[in-house]
Scaffold this motif. Structure first.
Motif, short mmCIF file in Angstrom:
data_model
loop_
_atom_site.label_atom_id
_atom_site.label_comp_id
_atom_site.label_asym_id
_atom_site.label_seq_id
_atom_site.Cartn_x
_atom_site.Cartn_y
_atom_site.Cartn_z
N SER A 111 63.49 -27.26 -6.27
CA SER A 111 63.23 -26.24 -5.83
C SER A 111 61.83 -25.75 -5.19
O SER A 111 61.01 -26.00 -5.18
CB SER A 111 63.31 -24.85 -7.19
OG SER A 111 62.13 -25.52 -8.54
N VAL A 112 61.69 -23.87 -4.04
CA VAL A 112 61.36 -23.19 -3.80
C VAL A 112 60.54 -22.31 -4.24
O VAL A 112 62.02 -21.66 -5.52
CB VAL A 112 60.12 -23.81 -2.57
CG1 VAL A 112 61.26 -24.66 -1.67
CG2 VAL A 112 62.77 -23.01 -1.99
N PRO A 113 59.84 -21.40 -4.34
CA PRO A 113 59.09 -21.97 -3.94
C PRO A 113 57.88 -22.66 -4.21
O PRO A 113 57.38 -22.93 -5.12
CB PRO A 113 58.04 -20.69 -3.87
CG PRO A 113 58.10 -19.83 -5.04
CD PRO A 113 59.33 -20.23 -4.99
N ILE A 114 56.84 -23.82 -3.88
CA ILE A 114 55.84 -24.47 -4.21
C ILE A 114 54.36 -23.95 -3.21
O ILE A 114 54.81 -24.25 -2.30
CB ILE A 114 56.03 -26.13 -3.55
CG1 ILE A 114 57.92 -26.56 -4.58
CG2 ILE A 114 55.67 -27.10 -4.43
CD1 ILE A 114 58.52 -27.40 -3.81
N VAL A 115 53.68 -23.90 -3.92
CA VAL A 115 52.85 -23.55 -3.40
C VAL A 115 51.40 -25.29 -3.73
O VAL A 115 51.16 -25.26 -4.48
CB VAL A 115 51.46 -22.33 -3.80
CG1 VAL A 115 49.93 -22.59 -3.48
CG2 VAL A 115 52.61 -20.82 -4.03
N PHE A 116 50.84 -25.57 -2.81
CA PHE A 116 50.13 -26.69 -2.85
C PHE A 116 48.82 -26.37 -2.74
O PHE A 116 48.54 -25.30 -1.47
CB PHE A 116 50.20 -28.04 -1.85
CG PHE A 116 51.91 -28.97 -2.08
CD1 PHE A 116 51.33 -29.64 -3.41
CD2 PHE A 116 53.14 -28.14 -1.48
CE1 PHE A 116 52.83 -30.56 -3.99
CE2 PHE A 116 54.07 -28.84 -2.13
CZ PHE A 116 54.27 -30.18 -3.15
N GLN B 53 46.25 -28.71 -9.07
CA GLN B 53 48.01 -28.81 -8.96
C GLN B 53 49.03 -28.40 -8.48
O GLN B 53 49.34 -27.10 -8.40
CB GLN B 53 48.69 -28.58 -10.67
CG GLN B 53 48.01 -29.64 -11.81
CD GLN B 53 48.19 -31.48 -11.15
OE1 GLN B 53 49.56 -31.45 -11.02
NE2 GLN B 53 47.68 -32.33 -11.35
N PRO B 54 50.32 -28.04 -8.39
CA PRO B 54 51.42 -27.65 -7.04
C PRO B 54 51.82 -26.31 -8.02
O PRO B 54 51.82 -26.62 -9.24
CB PRO B 54 52.25 -28.31 -7.28
CG PRO B 54 51.59 -29.91 -7.27
CD PRO B 54 50.97 -29.90 -7.94
N ILE B 55 52.18 -24.92 -7.80
CA ILE B 55 52.86 -24.43 -8.37
C ILE B 55 54.18 -24.21 -7.99
O ILE B 55 54.22 -23.47 -6.89
CB ILE B 55 51.97 -22.72 -8.09
CG1 ILE B 55 50.22 -23.11 -7.87
CG2 ILE B 55 52.41 -21.22 -8.75
CD1 ILE B 55 49.76 -21.97 -7.79
N ILE B 56 55.91 -24.72 -8.96
CA ILE B 56 56.45 -24.22 -8.40
C ILE B 56 56.92 -22.85 -9.50
O ILE B 56 56.48 -22.58 -9.88
CB ILE B 56 56.84 -25.37 -9.50
CG1 ILE B 56 56.46 -26.23 -8.74
CG2 ILE B 56 59.03 -25.45 -8.66
CD1 ILE B 56 56.95 -27.99 -9.78
N GLY B 57 57.60 -22.55 -8.09
CA GLY B 57 58.53 -21.13 -8.95
C GLY B 57 57.45 -19.77 -8.98
O GLY B 57 55.91 -20.36 -7.95
N PHE B 58 57.77 -18.35 -8.67
CA PHE B 58 56.49 -17.57 -8.72
C PHE B 58 56.27 -18.05 -10.15
O PHE B 58 56.72 -17.11 -10.88
CB PHE B 58 57.00 -16.05 -8.33
CG PHE B 58 56.08 -14.89 -7.92
CD1 PHE B 58 55.47 -14.95 -7.64
CD2 PHE B 58 56.76 -14.09 -8.88
CE1 PHE B 58 54.60 -13.61 -7.33
CE2 PHE B 58 55.89 -12.46 -8.89
CZ PHE B 58 54.93 -12.40 -8.02
N GLN B 59 54.62 -17.74 -9.88
CA GLN B 59 53.89 -17.53 -11.17
C GLN B 59 52.69 -17.07 -11.11
O GLN B 59 51.96 -17.17 -10.61
CB GLN B 59 53.77 -19.12 -11.44
CG GLN B 59 54.59 -20.45 -11.94
CD GLN B 59 54.41 -21.11 -12.84
OE1 GLN B 59 53.61 -21.75 -13.42
NE2 GLN B 59 54.91 -22.03 -12.01
N PRO B 60 52.59 -15.59 -11.32
CA PRO B 60 51.39 -14.74 -10.52
C PRO B 60 50.93 -15.13 -11.57
O PRO B 60 49.10 -15.46 -11.11
CB PRO B 60 51.90 -13.00 -11.37
CG PRO B 60 53.03 -13.16 -11.86
CD PRO B 60 54.06 -14.91 -12.01
N ALA B 61 50.02 -15.82 -13.13
CA ALA B 61 49.19 -16.24 -13.69
C ALA B 61 48.49 -17.16 -12.91
O ALA B 61 47.60 -17.50 -12.40
CB ALA B 61 49.64 -16.65 -14.76
N ALA B 62 48.91 -18.49 -12.59
CA ALA B 62 48.67 -19.05 -11.52
C ALA B 62 48.39 -19.13 -10.44
O ALA B 62 46.89 -19.70 -9.76
CB ALA B 62 50.26 -20.72 -11.53
N LEU B 63 49.32 -18.06 -9.99
CA LEU B 63 48.10 -18.43 -8.51
C LEU B 63 47.09 -16.96 -8.47
O LEU B 63 45.94 -17.35 -7.48
CB LEU B 63 49.80 -16.35 -7.58
CG LEU B 63 51.28 -17.31 -7.24
CD1 LEU B 63 51.54 -16.36 -6.57
CD2 LEU B 63 50.40 -18.33 -6.41
#
Length: 78
Positions: A53-58, A63-73
């Motif tokens: 699935s997307v989004p994936i933030v590299f 580590q890649p961030i998969i999905g919308f994760q404000p805490a990780a972003l």
């Protein structure tokens, strides 16, 4: 703002993708968007890597961030 390259994989009509891009823009995180609908070879690449699935933030140092994760972003914001 850090100098690490950020790449965001998205697709058309993806609300989580739009939210992720908005978050990055609001926090002045520069990124390259790769839309898998417009770049089918990118979709194949992600599938080969096991992503479904997307989004994936590299980012090269995280580590890649998969999905919308404000805490990780938020960690990208530093």
């Amino acid at each position: 703002m850090n100098n690490h390259k950020v790449v965001v994989y998205t697709r058309n009509g993806c609300m989580q993708c739009k939210m992720t891009e908005r978050y990055l823009n609001e926090h002045q995180i520069g990124f390259q968007e790769i839309n898998i609908d417009q770049n089918p070879e990118s979709a194949n690449y992600l599938r080969e890597k096991g992503y479904k699935s997307v989004p994936i933030v590299f980012r090269e140092d995280a580590q890649p961030i998969i999905g919308f994760q404000p805490a990780a972003l938020r960690e990208l914001v530093g």
